[in-house]
Design a protein around this motif. Structure first.
Motif, PDB file in Angstrom:
ATOM      1  N   THR A 190       0.977  -1.077   0.014  1.00  0.00           N
ATOM      2  CA  THR A 190      -0.112  -0.009  -0.049  1.00  0.00           C
ATOM      3  C   THR A 190       0.896   1.184  -0.182  1.00  0.00           C
ATOM      4  OG1 THR A 190      -1.778  -1.166   1.282  1.00  0.00           O
ATOM      5  CG2 THR A 190      -1.921   1.374   1.277  1.00  0.00           C
ATOM      6  N   PRO A 191       0.886   2.135  -1.046  1.00  0.00           N
ATOM      7  CA  PRO A 191       1.806   3.376  -1.106  1.00  0.00           C
ATOM      8  C   PRO A 191       1.405   4.128   0.053  1.00  0.00           C
ATOM      9  CG  PRO A 191       0.286   3.452  -2.970  1.00  0.00           C
ATOM     10  CD  PRO A 191      -0.046   1.983  -2.261  1.00  0.00           C
ATOM     11  N   LYS A 192       2.245   5.024   0.643  1.00  0.00           N
ATOM     12  CA  LYS A 192       2.108   6.052   1.364  1.00  0.00           C
ATOM     13  C   LYS A 192       1.765   7.186   0.605  1.00  0.00           C
ATOM     14  CE  LYS A 192       5.052   4.189   5.125  1.00  0.00           C
ATOM     15  NZ  LYS A 192       6.212   4.673   5.717  1.00  0.00           N
ATOM     16  N   LYS A 193       2.450   7.389  -0.532  1.00  0.00           N
ATOM     17  CA  LYS A 193       2.377   8.832  -1.283  1.00  0.00           C
ATOM     18  C   LYS A 193       2.030   8.511  -2.773  1.00  0.00           C
ATOM     19  CE  LYS A 193       4.214  12.486   1.482  1.00  0.00           C
ATOM     20  NZ  LYS A 193       5.065  13.730   1.483  1.00  0.00           N
ATOM     21  N   ALA A 194       2.788   7.741  -3.474  1.00  0.00           N
ATOM     22  CA  ALA A 194       2.559   7.884  -4.809  1.00  0.00           C
ATOM     23  C   ALA A 194       3.329   6.312  -5.415  1.00  0.00           C
ATOM     24  CB  ALA A 194       3.389   8.829  -5.471  1.00  0.00           C
ATOM     25  N   VAL A 195       3.073   5.952  -6.394  1.00  0.00           N
ATOM     26  CA  VAL A 195       3.504   4.942  -7.100  1.00  0.00           C
ATOM     27  C   VAL A 195       4.122   5.442  -8.419  1.00  0.00           C
ATOM     28  CG1 VAL A 195       3.045   2.686  -8.443  1.00  0.00           C
ATOM     29  CG2 VAL A 195       2.092   3.119  -6.198  1.00  0.00           C
ATOM     30  N   ILE A 196       5.331   5.072  -8.802  1.00  0.00           N
ATOM     31  CA  ILE A 196       6.031   5.452  -9.856  1.00  0.00           C
ATOM     32  C   ILE A 196       6.449   4.211 -10.863  1.00  0.00           C
ATOM     33  CG2 ILE A 196       7.906   6.689 -10.974  1.00  0.00           C
ATOM     34  CD1 ILE A 196       8.208   8.197  -8.506  1.00  0.00           C
TER      35      ILE A 196
END
Length: 266
Positions: A190-196
């Motif tokens: 589960t990403p905290k801020k973003a997925v690149i």
């Protein structure tokens, strides 16, 4: 991953195989990828490459390894009627002369050479009817791709990034435009801020909005091992680009080989 981790971010780098596999069929697994500042009238790309070069120098200092190999790059051009008959796109024939003023204004070292000057300086190049002149981009060379990715990946880990290699992303679960979590063989993330996403041809699967904007291409690559490597070393022969058909020829690199690339996707 390196820059984010260095700034204190919590970074997880997920790689479905190895980071820079020992394979020439992978872009990050090749020994050499071309670096250039010559981009015709595209001043923005020239400036981006000039700025990116500062980062390559930084990574060389950080890793203590030679990641950029200077060689220069020759891009052929044409301006005579009989030569232009061989060119499908007259604009590409002007690429060299269009590049020169941009490189000059940006303070980047280069030379415009007529055919006779070119073959005199580089006897490895044949004098033929398919070009009239060429530009020599003296800032160009090639990046040691495999070595670079491995070294920079190690730097990222030293800065605190976590690497999960041999871990495929099996599913991307979205909530609207937001990525809710990733399903992997090691469990959900589960990403905290973003997925690149940096997934190459897989981007169409993970980011459907890119499907209409991207297409899969494949370079045809031929590796050659010269009997006499001396004339084809990076110090004696630049990278050559036949921009009319988008073919590249590299000087000697990696295990004593040269590479010929056909990038004409038509």
């Amino acid at each position: 991953a390196y820059h984010l981790a260095k700034k204190g971010a919590d970074v997880l780098l997920i790689e479905r195989g190895e980071l820079a596999p020992d394979s020439p069929i992978s872009s990050s697994g090749e020994h050499a990828k071309a670096f250039r500042s010559v981009y015709g009238k595209d001043r923005a790309m020239t400036r981006l490459c000039r700025e990116s070069f500062k980062h390559w120098r930084h990574f060389e200092q950080e890793t203590g390894a030679e990641l950029f190999v200077p060689s220069g790059m020759i891009v052929f051009g044409a301006d005579q009627a009989q030569t232009l008959k061989h060119w499908a796109d007259p604009n590409l024939a002007r690429f060299a002369v269009d590049s020169a003023p941009i490189l000059k204004e940006e303070g980047l070292s280069h030379e415009l050479l007529c055919k006779s000057e070119l073959v005199e300086r580089y006897p490895q190049i044949e004098e033929n009817d398919f070009y009239d002149h060429a530009i020599l981009d003296k800032t160009a060379g090639f990046i040691s791709a495999r070595e670079s990715v491995r070294k920079i990946g190690s730097l990222a880990e030293k800065e605190g990034a976590v690497l999960w290699d041999h871990t495929a992303v099996e599913k991307v679960v979205r909530a609207g435009e937001r990525v809710e979590h990733l399903v992997t063989a090691r469990g959900d993330v589960t990403p905290k801020k973003a997925v690149i996403f940096a997934a190459g041809y897989m981007n169409g699967e993970f980011a459907p909005e890119l499907v209409a904007k991207t297409r899969v291409t494949q370079h045809q690559i031929l590796y050659l091992k010269p009997r006499d490597p001396a004339p084809y070393s990076p110090k004696k022969m630049p990278i050559l680009i036949d921009i009319n058909q988008w073919r590249y020829v590299f000087p000697i690199h990696g295990p004593g080989i040269t590479k010929v690339v056909d990038d004409d996707n038509d």
